[in-house]
Design a protein around this motif. Structure first.
Motif, PDB file in Angstrom:
ATOM      1  N   ALA A 172       0.832  -1.202   0.000  1.00 52.60           N
ATOM      2  CA  ALA A 172       0.000   0.000   0.000  1.00 52.60           C
ATOM      3  C   ALA A 172       0.868   1.254   0.000  1.00 52.60           C
ATOM      4  CB  ALA A 172      -0.938  -0.009   1.208  1.00 52.60           C
ATOM      5  N   GLY A 173       1.928   1.229   0.805  1.00 50.01           N
ATOM      6  CA  GLY A 173       2.811   2.385   0.879  1.00 50.01           C
ATOM      7  C   GLY A 173       3.538   2.638  -0.421  1.00 50.01           C
ATOM      8  N   GLU A 174       3.983   1.575  -1.096  1.00 48.50           N
ATOM      9  CA  GLU A 174       4.748   1.722  -2.329  1.00 48.50           C
ATOM     10  C   GLU A 174       3.921   2.346  -3.447  1.00 48.50           C
ATOM     11  OE1 GLU A 174       7.893   1.078  -3.173  1.00 48.50           O
ATOM     12  OE2 GLU A 174       8.607   0.291  -1.257  1.00 48.50           O
ATOM     13  N   VAL A 175       2.596   2.070  -3.460  1.00 47.45           N
ATOM     14  CA  VAL A 175       1.760   2.631  -4.533  1.00 47.45           C
ATOM     15  C   VAL A 175       1.028   3.890  -4.073  1.00 47.45           C
ATOM     16  CG1 VAL A 175       1.443   0.370  -5.594  1.00 47.45           C
ATOM     17  CG2 VAL A 175      -0.246   1.179  -3.931  1.00 47.45           C
ATOM     18  N   GLY A 176       1.334   4.348  -2.842  1.00 46.30           N
ATOM     19  CA  GLY A 176       0.761   5.587  -2.343  1.00 46.30           C
ATOM     20  C   GLY A 176      -0.693   5.505  -1.944  1.00 46.30           C
ATOM     21  N   ALA A 177      -1.160   4.311  -1.552  1.00 42.77           N
ATOM     22  CA  ALA A 177      -2.561   4.151  -1.163  1.00 42.77           C
ATOM     23  C   ALA A 177      -2.736   4.432   0.322  1.00 42.77           C
ATOM     24  CB  ALA A 177      -3.036   2.736  -1.484  1.00 42.77           C
ATOM     25  N   HIS A 178      -3.893   4.972   0.666  1.00 45.98           N
ATOM     26  CA  HIS A 178      -4.268   5.119   2.070  1.00 45.98           C
ATOM     27  C   HIS A 178      -4.499   3.722   2.640  1.00 45.98           C
ATOM     28  CE1 HIS A 178      -6.015   6.675   5.708  1.00 45.98           C
ATOM     29  NE2 HIS A 178      -7.192   6.128   5.447  1.00 45.98           N
ATOM     30  N   PHE A 179      -4.003   3.459   3.840  1.00 46.03           N
ATOM     31  CA  PHE A 179      -4.024   2.105   4.399  1.00 46.03           C
ATOM     32  C   PHE A 179      -4.949   2.054   5.613  1.00 46.03           C
ATOM     33  CE2 PHE A 179      -2.288  -1.403   6.977  1.00 46.03           C
ATOM     34  CZ  PHE A 179      -2.266  -2.418   6.029  1.00 46.03           C
ATOM     35  N   ILE A 180      -5.906   1.139   5.572  1.00 48.53           N
ATOM     36  CA  ILE A 180      -6.789   0.871   6.713  1.00 48.53           C
ATOM     37  C   ILE A 180      -6.616  -0.595   7.084  1.00 48.53           C
ATOM     38  CG2 ILE A 180      -9.163   0.812   7.567  1.00 48.53           C
ATOM     39  CD1 ILE A 180      -9.896   2.882   5.467  1.00 48.53           C
ATOM     40  N   ALA A 181      -6.372  -0.859   8.359  1.00 47.97           N
ATOM     41  CA  ALA A 181      -6.169  -2.238   8.821  1.00 47.97           C
ATOM     42  C   ALA A 181      -7.305  -2.639   9.748  1.00 47.97           C
ATOM     43  CB  ALA A 181      -4.835  -2.371   9.534  1.00 47.97           C
ATOM     44  N   LEU A 182      -7.898  -3.794   9.470  1.00 44.48           N
ATOM     45  CA  LEU A 182      -8.929  -4.376  10.326  1.00 44.48           C
ATOM     46  C   LEU A 182      -8.591  -5.832  10.592  1.00 44.48           C
ATOM     47  CD1 LEU A 182     -12.265  -3.098   8.681  1.00 44.48           C
ATOM     48  CD2 LEU A 182     -11.119  -2.153  10.694  1.00 44.48           C
ATOM     49  N   SER A 183      -9.029  -6.320  11.724  1.00 47.45           N
ATOM     50  CA  SER A 183      -8.902  -7.745  12.028  1.00 47.45           C
ATOM     51  C   SER A 183     -10.293  -8.357  12.035  1.00 47.45           C
ATOM     52  CB  SER A 183      -8.238  -7.960  13.386  1.00 47.45           C
ATOM     53  OG  SER A 183      -8.315  -9.339  13.749  1.00 47.45           O
ATOM     54  N   ALA A 184     -10.474  -9.419  11.262  1.00 48.68           N
ATOM     55  CA  ALA A 184     -11.784 -10.060  11.184  1.00 48.68           C
ATOM     56  C   ALA A 184     -12.192 -10.694  12.506  1.00 48.68           C
ATOM     57  CB  ALA A 184     -11.777 -11.116  10.075  1.00 48.68           C
ATOM     58  N   VAL A 185     -11.243 -10.844  13.427  1.00 53.82           N
ATOM     59  CA  VAL A 185     -11.575 -11.406  14.735  1.00 53.82           C
ATOM     60  C   VAL A 185     -12.487 -10.461  15.506  1.00 53.82           C
ATOM     61  CG1 VAL A 185     -10.640 -12.133  16.963  1.00 53.82           C
ATOM     62  CG2 VAL A 185      -9.452 -12.749  14.849  1.00 53.82           C
ATOM     63  N   SER A 186     -12.222  -9.152  15.402  1.00 55.92           N
ATOM     64  CA  SER A 186     -12.971  -8.179  16.192  1.00 55.92           C
ATOM     65  C   SER A 186     -13.838  -7.244  15.353  1.00 55.92           C
ATOM     66  CB  SER A 186     -12.004  -7.330  17.028  1.00 55.92           C
ATOM     67  OG  SER A 186     -11.029  -6.708  16.205  1.00 55.92           O
ATOM     68  N   ALA A 187     -13.561  -7.124  14.060  1.00 56.24           N
ATOM     69  CA  ALA A 187     -14.301  -6.189  13.223  1.00 56.24           C
ATOM     70  C   ALA A 187     -15.635  -6.769  12.799  1.00 56.24           C
ATOM     71  CB  ALA A 187     -13.481  -5.818  11.988  1.00 56.24           C
ATOM     72  N   GLY A 188     -16.571  -5.894  12.472  1.00 59.94           N
ATOM     73  CA  GLY A 188     -17.875  -6.298  11.993  1.00 59.94           C
ATOM     74  C   GLY A 188     -18.306  -5.445  10.825  1.00 59.94           C
ATOM     75  N   ARG A 212     -13.875   9.554   1.598  1.00 60.04           N
ATOM     76  CA  ARG A 212     -13.227  10.834   1.923  1.00 60.04           C
ATOM     77  C   ARG A 212     -11.860  10.920   1.243  1.00 60.04           C
ATOM     78  NH1 ARG A 212     -14.078  10.556   6.937  1.00 60.04           N
ATOM     79  NH2 ARG A 212     -12.094   9.666   7.613  1.00 60.04           N
ATOM     80  N   GLU A 213     -11.108   9.811   1.272  1.00 56.79           N
ATOM     81  CA  GLU A 213      -9.781   9.801   0.647  1.00 56.79           C
ATOM     82  C   GLU A 213      -9.894   9.910  -0.870  1.00 56.79           C
ATOM     83  OE1 GLU A 213      -6.730   9.861   1.988  1.00 56.79           O
ATOM     84  OE2 GLU A 213      -7.701  10.113   3.945  1.00 56.79           O
ATOM     85  N   ARG A 214     -10.930   9.306  -1.437  1.00 55.17           N
ATOM     86  CA  ARG A 214     -11.104   9.399  -2.888  1.00 55.17           C
ATOM     87  C   ARG A 214     -11.355  10.849  -3.312  1.00 55.17           C
ATOM     88  NH1 ARG A 214     -15.547   5.701  -5.821  1.00 55.17           N
ATOM     89  NH2 ARG A 214     -16.930   6.927  -4.474  1.00 55.17           N
ATOM     90  N   GLY A 215     -12.067  11.572  -2.439  1.00 54.27           N
ATOM     91  CA  GLY A 215     -12.289  12.985  -2.714  1.00 54.27           C
ATOM     92  C   GLY A 215     -10.997  13.769  -2.745  1.00 54.27           C
ATOM     93  N   ARG A 216      -9.980  13.237  -2.098  1.00 54.34           N
ATOM     94  CA  ARG A 216      -8.667  13.887  -2.088  1.00 54.34           C
ATOM     95  C   ARG A 216      -7.753  13.329  -3.184  1.00 54.34           C
ATOM     96  NH1 ARG A 216      -8.065  13.037   4.455  1.00 54.34           N
ATOM     97  NH2 ARG A 216      -9.577  14.641   5.072  1.00 54.34           N
ATOM     98  N   GLY A 217      -8.324  12.446  -4.014  1.00 57.14           N
ATOM     99  CA  GLY A 217      -7.536  11.878  -5.111  1.00 57.14           C
ATOM    100  C   GLY A 217      -6.656  10.718  -4.710  1.00 57.14           C
ATOM    101  N   ARG A 218      -7.006  10.053  -3.632  1.00 60.45           N
ATOM    102  CA  ARG A 218      -6.157   8.963  -3.140  1.00 60.45           C
ATOM    103  C   ARG A 218      -6.970   7.677  -2.994  1.00 60.45           C
ATOM    104  NH1 ARG A 218      -2.971   9.095   2.665  1.00 60.45           N
ATOM    105  NH2 ARG A 218      -1.252   7.694   2.113  1.00 60.45           N
ATOM    106  N   ARG A 219      -6.395   6.564  -3.437  1.00 61.93           N
ATOM    107  CA  ARG A 219      -7.059   5.266  -3.299  1.00 61.93           C
ATOM    108  C   ARG A 219      -6.845   4.711  -1.890  1.00 61.93           C
ATOM    109  NH1 ARG A 219      -6.447   0.991  -7.987  1.00 61.93           N
ATOM    110  NH2 ARG A 219      -8.089   0.145  -6.653  1.00 61.93           N
ATOM    111  N   THR A 220      -7.693   3.761  -1.510  1.00 64.67           N
ATOM    112  CA  THR A 220      -7.615   3.158  -0.179  1.00 64.67           C
ATOM    113  C   THR A 220      -7.413   1.652  -0.287  1.00 64.67           C
ATOM    114  OG1 THR A 220      -8.999   4.850   0.855  1.00 64.67           O
ATOM    115  CG2 THR A 220      -8.867   2.731   1.976  1.00 64.67           C
ATOM    116  N   ALA A 221      -6.438   1.162   0.447  1.00 69.08           N
ATOM    117  CA  ALA A 221      -6.217  -0.280   0.577  1.00 69.08           C
ATOM    118  C   ALA A 221      -6.734  -0.709   1.943  1.00 69.08           C
ATOM    119  CB  ALA A 221      -4.735  -0.619   0.437  1.00 69.08           C
TER     120      ALA A 221
END
Length: 429
Positions: free
Chosen positions: A69-85, A98-107
């Motif tokens: 994600a860092g190498e391609v300049g993407a915004h990074f969000i991390a979740l764990s399926a153990v606790s996330a819903g 919100r990030e797309r509005g700033r011209g940035r993709r999200t991973a």
């Protein structure tokens, strides 16, 4: 050695401190990161598509996700399926918009994606499909079984391998020299070799154990590594792919008449925490499927081993399982009954349902006897010749289901079977 930033804030674990900062620092996975390999091409193109990273613990799945994600300049969000819903997924979608509005993709990195149920995985689908989220899922389980086909079809699955012994030795050497690791701590080469072997390809396990061993002895010795490791339990995901691979290896080693291999795989399963009752049931199955009438005692011994394992429990009952495994591996082999049973099932499932011949039917009442039930039946002990002359299958039906082999006791069975078929008129003299 790295010191805490304050008296009240202990340093991060060694494995976290040494997490690679660039792709060049990643250890292992040359099939993905070597010249012209899949992830190398991704980085060269600058376009990151959705991925599922499948591999055992401690091989760098989370690290690779962050670095990609860092190498391609993407915004990074991390979740764990153990606790996330689903709510967490919705929040990630809002953040991605919100990030797309700033011209940035999200991973979106979803650790242990196999823990998400179907509804949770389905909630990701439209956003992955639209390209709002670039999904990077990490799993230790086979995605073919644990990830929805619809989601799997929108992501490329990459397999990560356990680190090699050499990989781990290089990583341990870096830990002892890097300023983020344990600079100034020494280690005996034999201790590092032992640690690399016990780590089972898991970098996190290797570094965590080194950190504990370094607190016990400087330089780190084999004794310190052994103490830091505690009891070495081989890795096995109970009920997962590793578990069934071990069962498969055990069964095939027995079938292949290799007692040493069979004992090894049995020990791997037992030491990995497998339910000995399940293993016992599979051993009983082997006795019928692969030994059968080549040695009828095999089934009796396997059932006795199952009873012993149930009665004694582990570890006492494990010896009975080992005895059965060695016996089955050394026994002559025949799958003739197994094949005959499959043939019989196929004949029933694929053929029409035909009535039982009248002379073979049960006739418990006078009315049924008046209908002819049981009449003309030739009782073997009164009329052996007539018994062999009568038909035991529906009219017009001929089946060749059982074909005995010449292995072990079944060689005698084969000769009797031939004579019986001649008596029934189904073989020429």
């Amino acid at each position: 050695m790295t010191l805490p930033t304050s008296l009240f804030e202990p340093p991060a674990p060694l494995a976290e401190r040494l997490r690679p900062r660039t792709v060049a620092e990643v250890v292992g996975q040359p099939h993905l990161l070597g010249p012209g390999k899949p992830l190398t091409r991704v980085l060269e193109s600058g376009r990151l598509g959705s991925l599922i990273l499948w591999g055992p613990p401690g091989v760098g799945k989370t690290t690779l996700a962050r670095l990609l994600a860092g190498e391609v300049g993407a915004h990074f969000i991390a979740l764990s399926a153990v606790s996330a819903g689903v709510k967490d997924v919705r929040d990630a979608v809002t953040e991605a918009e919100r990030e797309r509005g700033r011209g940035r993709r999200t991973a979106l990195f979803l650790d242990e994606i196999h823990r998400f149920n179907k509804a949770q995985q389905d909630a990701l689908l439209p956003h992955v499909e639209s390209g709002l989220l670039t999904l990077i899922g990490a799993t230790t389980e086979n995605p073919s079984f644990e990830v929805n086909p619809a989601l799997r079809s929108r992501a490329r699955t990459l397999v990560l391998h356990p680190l090699t012994h050499e990989d781990l030795l290089g990583l341990l050497g870096r830990a002892l020299s890097d300023e983020r690791g344990l600079p100034g701590v020494g280690a005996e080469p034999a201790a590092l070799n032992l640690l690399a072997r016990l780590a089972d390809g898991d970098a996190r396990r290797a570094l965590s154990t080194l950190e504990v061993a370094a607190a016990l002895a400087d330089p780190v010795t084999e004794a310190a590594v052994t103490e830091a490791f505690g009891q070495h339990l081989p890795a096995m995901d109970k009920g997962g792919e590793d578990f069934y691979n071990l069962i498969s290896a055990l069964h095939k080693s027995v079938r292949g008449s290799h007692p040493d291999a069979a004992l090894y795989w049995l020990a791997r399963m037992i030491e990995g925490g497998a339910d000995s009752r399940y293993v016992a049931r599979r051993i009983v199955r082997m006795a019928s499927e692969d030994i059968g009438l080549a040695d009828p005692q095999a089934l009796r011994l396997a059932v006795a081993a199952q009873d012993s394992a149930e009665f004694l429990g582990s570890p006492e009952g494990d010896l009975a399982l080992a005895q059965a495994v060695v016996y089955l591996a050394l026994a002559p082999k025949s799958n003739s009954v197994y094949v005959a049973w499959k043939n019989a099932l196929n004949a029933v499932r694929e053929g029409e349902t035909l009535p039982v011949p009248v002379h073979l039917r049960n006739a418990p009442t006078a009315l049924l006897r008046q209908q002819g039930y049981g009449q003309s039946y030739a009782y073997y002990f009164d009329d052996p010749a007539g018994s062999f002359a009568q038909n035991y299958l529906p009219d017009g039906v001929r089946l060749d289901l059982y074909q005995p082999t010449g292995e072990g006791w079944e060689a005698k069975v084969a000769e009797r079977w031939r004579k019986l078929m001649q008596a029934h008129g189904e073989l020429e003299e």
